[in-house]
Design a protein around this motif. Sequence first.
Motif, short mmCIF file in Angstrom:
data_model
loop_
_atom_site.label_atom_id
_atom_site.label_comp_id
_atom_site.label_asym_id
_atom_site.label_seq_id
_atom_site.Cartn_x
_atom_site.Cartn_y
_atom_site.Cartn_z
N ALA A 25 11.92 -9.15 -2.52
CA ALA A 25 11.32 -9.10 -3.91
C ALA A 25 10.05 -9.84 -4.25
CB ALA A 25 12.31 -9.32 -5.02
N ALA A 26 10.33 -11.44 -3.43
CA ALA A 26 9.28 -12.18 -3.80
C ALA A 26 8.03 -11.84 -2.76
CB ALA A 26 9.90 -13.57 -3.09
N ASN A 27 8.27 -11.16 -1.73
CA ASN A 27 7.28 -10.51 -0.90
C ASN A 27 6.41 -9.45 -1.44
OD1 ASN A 27 6.03 -10.82 1.87
ND2 ASN A 27 6.40 -8.52 2.04
N GLU A 28 7.18 -8.62 -2.36
CA GLU A 28 6.37 -7.64 -2.94
C GLU A 28 5.79 -8.08 -4.23
OE1 GLU A 28 6.32 -4.56 -2.62
OE2 GLU A 28 7.48 -4.00 -0.75
N ASP A 29 6.07 -9.27 -4.59
CA ASP A 29 5.25 -9.83 -5.98
C ASP A 29 4.02 -10.31 -5.33
OD1 ASP A 29 7.48 -9.55 -7.71
OD2 ASP A 29 8.51 -11.52 -7.47
N ILE A 30 4.02 -10.72 -4.24
CA ILE A 30 2.80 -11.33 -3.71
C ILE A 30 1.59 -10.02 -3.51
CG2 ILE A 30 1.43 -12.05 -1.61
CD1 ILE A 30 3.73 -13.80 -1.02
N GLY A 31 2.31 -8.92 -3.15
CA GLY A 31 1.59 -7.59 -3.33
C GLY A 31 0.80 -7.33 -4.57
N ALA A 32 1.84 -7.17 -5.62
CA ALA A 32 1.22 -7.41 -7.01
C ALA A 32 0.15 -8.17 -7.34
CB ALA A 32 2.48 -7.22 -7.82
N ALA A 33 0.38 -9.48 -6.96
CA ALA A 33 -0.43 -10.48 -7.31
C ALA A 33 -1.83 -10.34 -6.54
CB ALA A 33 0.03 -11.92 -6.96
N ARG A 34 -1.91 -9.73 -5.56
CA ARG A 34 -2.92 -9.48 -4.74
C ARG A 34 -3.79 -8.45 -5.58
NH1 ARG A 34 -1.43 -10.04 1.65
NH2 ARG A 34 -1.42 -12.06 1.99
N THR A 79 0.81 -5.42 -0.21
CA THR A 79 2.06 -6.47 0.10
C THR A 79 1.98 -6.87 1.46
OG1 THR A 79 3.28 -5.11 -1.52
CG2 THR A 79 4.41 -6.30 0.18
N PRO A 80 2.10 -8.27 1.99
CA PRO A 80 2.09 -8.74 3.38
C PRO A 80 3.37 -7.92 4.10
CG PRO A 80 2.82 -10.32 1.68
CD PRO A 80 2.38 -9.33 0.98
N GLU A 81 2.88 -7.78 5.33
CA GLU A 81 4.31 -7.33 6.09
C GLU A 81 5.45 -8.21 5.94
OE1 GLU A 81 5.15 -6.12 10.73
OE2 GLU A 81 3.24 -6.68 10.24
N ASP A 120 9.01 -1.78 -6.35
CA ASP A 120 9.89 -2.22 -5.36
C ASP A 120 10.43 -3.49 -5.69
OD1 ASP A 120 8.93 0.20 -4.18
OD2 ASP A 120 7.30 -0.70 -2.70
N ALA A 121 9.64 -4.43 -6.08
CA ALA A 121 10.34 -5.77 -6.08
C ALA A 121 11.65 -5.45 -7.31
CB ALA A 121 9.43 -6.71 -7.03
N ALA A 122 11.50 -4.93 -8.29
CA ALA A 122 12.54 -4.55 -8.86
C ALA A 122 13.85 -3.81 -8.60
CB ALA A 122 12.05 -3.68 -10.35
N PHE A 123 13.36 -2.94 -7.50
CA PHE A 123 14.70 -2.41 -6.79
C PHE A 123 15.24 -3.32 -5.92
CE2 PHE A 123 16.17 0.21 -3.21
CZ PHE A 123 16.93 1.02 -3.66
N ALA A 124 14.48 -4.35 -5.43
CA ALA A 124 15.17 -5.24 -4.34
C ALA A 124 15.90 -6.30 -5.00
CB ALA A 124 13.75 -6.08 -3.66
N ARG A 125 15.34 -6.73 -6.45
CA ARG A 125 16.43 -7.51 -7.19
C ARG A 125 17.47 -6.61 -7.79
NH1 ARG A 125 11.13 -9.24 -8.75
NH2 ARG A 125 10.84 -11.37 -7.95
N TYR A 126 17.47 -5.18 -7.91
CA TYR A 126 18.83 -4.78 -8.47
C TYR A 126 19.82 -4.66 -7.00
CZ TYR A 126 21.52 -0.58 -8.37
OH TYR A 126 22.72 0.31 -8.15
N LEU A 127 19.26 -4.49 -5.92
CA LEU A 127 20.34 -4.67 -4.81
C LEU A 127 20.51 -5.86 -4.58
CD1 LEU A 127 18.17 -2.48 -2.01
CD2 LEU A 127 20.13 -1.77 -3.17
N ALA A 128 19.92 -6.94 -4.96
CA ALA A 128 20.51 -8.32 -4.85
C ALA A 128 21.48 -8.53 -5.87
CB ALA A 128 19.14 -9.40 -4.95
N SER A 129 21.22 -7.92 -7.06
CA SER A 129 22.45 -8.05 -8.00
C SER A 129 23.80 -7.76 -7.47
CB SER A 129 21.88 -7.77 -9.46
OG SER A 129 21.58 -6.48 -9.33
#
Length: 472
Positions: free
Chosen positions: A298-307, A19-21, A150-159
Motif C-alpha cells: 500500500a505504501a508503495n502504491e501511494d508513491i505512484g499516486a503521489a508521482r 508506481t515503482p516496482e 490498489d493501495a486501498a485494496f492492499a490495506r483491506y488485505l492487511a486488515s
Amino acid sequence: MMRVFIFCLTGLLSACSLTPEMTKPALPVPATFPRHDNALGTMSPPTAELGWRTMFSDERLQTIIGLALANNRDLRMALLNVEAVQAQYGIQRSAQTPHLDLTMSSSRQRTRTSNDDGTQTFETQQQNNLNIGFSAFEIDLFGRVRSLSDAAFARYLASDYGRKAAQIALISAIADAYFSQRLAAEQLSLTEKTLTDWQQSLKLTQTLRMGNQTSAIDIAQAESQVASAQANRAAKIRALSQARNSLQLLVGSRLPDDLPAPRALTDQGIMTRLPAGLPSDLLRYRPDILQAEQNLIAANEDIGAARAAYFPRLSLTSAIGYASSDIQHLVGSGYSAWSLSPQIELPIFQGGKLDATLQLAKVRRASAIAQYEKTIQTAFKEVADGLSGRETYQQQIAAQMDVIAAEQRRTQLSKLRYQAGVERHLTLLDAQRQLYAAKQTWLELKQQELSNAVFLYKALGGGLVESSETRE
C-alpha cells in the motif's frame, strides 16, 4: 451511443502507472532456526495447518476457545475493522468507473425589457430538463486513481490478515490462561493435601509431647509449618480466582456451569514437538508478516499516486437527455439535448505541496519496510525461543521428578528416624517443606512446558484452522 462512449472511457483506465516496482527486502534472519530439526520438519505438515482442536485435545479447553471466538470483544473489533476497510476500498475503487446520475430540473425566470417608447414589458420563461450522465469523471492517464485503489485494496488485505493474527493471539492467550488456571487449581489441591498431612504431623508431635518424648520447640515448629501452609492455601485460592477472572475476560462472557470436566496438566495430550520448517515458511503462514507485507504494498502504491499528481488530470462531464419549456412535451425526438465538457488541470504552483506529498509517501514506504523486517525478526525470535524451550523443558521436568523421588525418600526416612527418637524434628520439617516445594515446582514446569508449546504453535502461525486429521 452514450453506452459506447462510456465503455471507451472506461478502457482508458489501463493507462500507464508511475508506481515503482515492488521489491521485498531480503530475509533479515538466518536461513535456519537454531536447534532446527530437519527430520521432524520433513515428516510432518506445517504447524499452521494443524487445527486448534487437534492441538488441544482437552474438551473443556476446546469449548472455551469456541466461546471466545464467538464473544471476545477484541476479535469482534478486528472483524469490524476489516469491514470498515473493505468499505473504504469499495469507495476508492468506485472512482475508477463513471458515476451515472439521473437528474430532473425545472426553472422559471422573469425578465424585464425596456422598449423604444420608454415602456417596459415583462416576460416569464420556463425551462425543464431531464438528463442522464456523469460529472467530473477523471480519465486515469497516469495511474493515480488506480494506484489509490490498489493501495486501498492492499490495506483491506492487511486488515484481514490483522484479524487472523488477532484470532491466533486470542487462541494462544485462551490456552495459556486455561493452563494457568489448571496450575492454580492443582497447586491448591496439593496445598490442601499437604496442609492435612502437616496437621496430622502436628497432632503426632502434640501426642509425643504429652509423653515427654519431644519438646515445646518441636510443637512451635510444627504449628509454624501448619500456619505457613494455611497462608499458602489462601494465596492459591486467590491465584485460582484471578486466573478464572482472566480467562473469563478473554472469553468475553460468563463461563457456563456445564463445561466438560477438565484434564490434569499431566493429561493434556498437547503436542509439544511441533515442526518448525524454515524461516522462509513464516512468510506464508504468519498473518502478522502478511499484514506488514500488504502495508508495504500500500505504501508503495501511494508513491505512484503521489508521482502521478505532478501530471495533468483530464476529467469529463457529460449528459444526454431532453430540454423543453413545456413539461408536458419534455420527452420527445424534437427536444433531445446533450453536452460534453472535458476539463484538463495542470498543477503549476502549489507551494511545495506535491514535493512534500511525494517525500511523505517515500518516508512511509521506508517505515513500512522497517516494520516488515522487524516483524520477520520478531517472528524468527519467537520460533527460536519456542524451539529452545521444546528441547529443555522435558529434560528439566525429568530432573525435577528425580528431585521429588529423592525428597520423598528423605521425608519417609526422616519420619521413621524422628519416631524412633534418633532424628531432630527440625530435620523432618525441613524434608516435608522441601518435598512440598519440589512438587509445586514440578507443577509449574508442566504448565510452563504447555505454555511453551502454545507459544511455539502461535509463533508458527497455528490457530486459524479449527480441525485437522494429522497428529504426530
